[in-house]
Design an enzyme around this catalytic site. Structure first.
Site, PDB file in Angstrom:
ATOM      1  N   ASP A 221      21.781  -4.269 -18.811  1.00 60.54           N
ATOM      2  CA  ASP A 221      21.469  -5.283 -17.801  1.00 60.54           C
ATOM      3  C   ASP A 221      20.305  -6.137 -18.309  1.00 60.54           C
ATOM      4  OD1 ASP A 221      20.698  -6.744 -15.618  1.00 60.54           O
ATOM      5  OD2 ASP A 221      20.508  -5.030 -14.260  1.00 60.54           O
TER       6      ASP A 221
ATOM      7  N   CYS B   9       0.839  -1.204   0.000  1.00 60.66           N
ATOM      8  CA  CYS B   9       0.000   0.000   0.000  1.00 60.66           C
ATOM      9  C   CYS B   9       0.880   1.263   0.000  1.00 60.66           C
ATOM     10  CB  CYS B   9      -0.882  -0.030   1.251  1.00 60.66           C
ATOM     11  SG  CYS B   9      -1.864   1.451   1.483  1.00 60.66           S
TER      12      CYS B   9
ATOM     13  N   CYS C 115      -6.521  -2.357   0.769  1.00 60.90           N
ATOM     14  CA  CYS C 115      -5.557  -2.453   1.873  1.00 60.90           C
ATOM     15  C   CYS C 115      -6.320  -2.756   3.165  1.00 60.90           C
ATOM     16  CB  CYS C 115      -4.785  -1.149   2.026  1.00 60.90           C
ATOM     17  SG  CYS C 115      -3.738  -1.139   3.495  1.00 60.90           S
TER      18      CYS C 115
ATOM     19  N   CYS D  77       0.120   3.273   3.548  1.00 60.48           N
ATOM     20  CA  CYS D  77       0.577   2.822   4.867  1.00 60.48           C
ATOM     21  C   CYS D  77       1.636   1.717   4.820  1.00 60.48           C
ATOM     22  CB  CYS D  77      -0.621   2.358   5.698  1.00 60.48           C
ATOM     23  SG  CYS D  77      -1.251   0.741   5.207  1.00 60.48           S
TER      24      CYS D  77
ATOM     25  N   CYS E  77      -5.527   0.250   6.039  1.00 58.37           N
ATOM     26  CA  CYS E  77      -5.982   1.647   5.998  1.00 58.37           C
ATOM     27  C   CYS E  77      -7.172   1.857   5.058  1.00 58.37           C
ATOM     28  CB  CYS E  77      -4.841   2.580   5.619  1.00 58.37           C
ATOM     29  SG  CYS E  77      -4.406   2.544   3.867  1.00 58.37           S
TER      30      CYS E  77
HETATM   31 ZN   LIG Z   1      -2.829   0.913   3.513  1.00 59.87          ZN
END
Ligand SMILES: [Zn+2]
Length: 342
Positions: free
Chosen positions: A237, A89, A111, A92, A114
């Site tokens: 790369d 997230c 999420c 958070c 939150c």
């Molecule tokens: Zn969150």
């Protein structure tokens, strides 16, 4: 750049890791873009509601945002083992939960810590069909495109969202999408010896995964050519090939006849495909592009997919254009009209 020009609107497609040695880590790219947008109150944003990496853009920048996104499709997956960004997230840091994935990190997320979740889209793509060409409905407007692949469906939805915000009428948007033919390396189609060949640019794991999944949706046996170069414009790369889900090729439903690995790093690509579980009897290493393509077209299959990194793309395109033209010269007049590519 935003200090020098005054755009009316800014569209963000999606964030994927691409060419680490040119662009650096993805977090850095996202931060640069987000910081450049801060306080640009005369601008409006068109954002991808399905990309969790953009979830905090409107709030962080204070810029008015409109969203586009897809509802549930029959191509979605409930789990994803594929390498992907945006696992956590952006608000958070907790790990996101997904109801479904469209592809990569794009999907329906939430999420649990939150409550951060997909913003409600203003421009919704629904009834997506890829047979294998794309058709779907954007709000009430049904569109058809000669392109293939979910990533192209997103590009079309994003462009239509922007066009609608700029006041372009639905019939014009619909016609433009219908008429827009695939360009060099974006699924450009050739017909050689009666066989359709698709020329496709690959440069990062997410794009490579998309192409492999698209191949799986295309029924019938395929011959595959992959030219891997490591010049500066390709990215020196090449470790990204190990992040791509080449294992898809080993599945029966992928319909892989044989694969020809070509370009400067043909051996590395062959090794990757061997570790993906494809029988080595079906893997060939032919470093020269011309010979590699010629051999690929001799493999018994219904379609040939010609995948190239950037610096091999135009050389391969030239070879395909020439082969298609030569074949038309030696063909009786009445057959020529049927054999032309796009
Ligand atoms: Zn969150």
């Amino acid at each position: 750049m935003l200090n020098e020009i005054k755009p009316q609107a800014l569209l963000v497609t999606n964030f994927f890791r691409d060419q680490l040695d040119r662009y650096g880590e993805l977090d850095n790219t996202i931060r640069l873009i987000r910081d450049a947008l801060k306080g640009k109150s005369d601008l409006e944003l068109i954002l991808n509601a399905d990309d969790p990496l953009q979830a905090d853009f409107a709030q962080q920048t204070g810029v008015k945002a409109w969203y586009y996104g897809f509802t549930e499709t029959t191509y979605d997956e409930l789990t994803s083992e594929l390498s992907r960004e945006g696992r956590f997230c952006v608000v958070c840091g907790h790990e996101l939960e997904y109801q479904r994935y469209h592809y990569a990190q794009l999907g329906k997320y939430h999420c649990p810590a939150c409550n951060n979740q997909n913003p409600h889209p203003d421009f919704t793509g629904h009834d997506l069909q890829m047979n294998p060409e794309i058709s779907f409905v954007i709000n009430e407007l049904d569109v058809q495109s000669p392109y293939q692949g979910f990533y192209n469906a997103y590009n079309i939805l994003a462009a239509a969202a922007m066009a609608k915000r700029l006041g372009i009428s639905d019939p014009i948007i619909k016609q433009a999408i219908f008429n827009y033919q695939p360009r060099a390396g974006r699924m450009e189609k050739f017909i050689i010896g009666g066989k359709p060949c698709r020329l496709i640019l690959v440069k990062n794991p997410a794009g490579f995964n998309q192409i492999l999944q698209m191949m799986t949706q295309d029924p019938g046996r395929k011959s595959l050519f992959i030219a891997l170069n490591d010049n500066a414009a390709d990215g020196r790369d090449i470790s990204w090939i190990w992040d791509a889900e080449a294992e898809i090729l080993a599945r029966t439903e992928a319909g892989l006849a044989e694969v020809v690995c070509s370009g400067q790093r043909s051996g590395d690509m062959a090794l990757r495909i061997k570790y993906a579980g494809v029988d080595t009897a079906r893997i060939r290493i032919i470093s020269g592009l011309q010979e590699g393509i010629e051999q690929t077209l001799k493999i018994e299959s219904e379609t040939a997919y010609i995948l190239c990194t950037y610096t091999a793309l135009f050389a391969c395109r030239k070879i395909l254009v020439k082969m298609q033209a030569q074949q038309q010269e030696t063909m009786p007049e009445y057959q020529r009209s049927r054999a032309g590519g796009s």
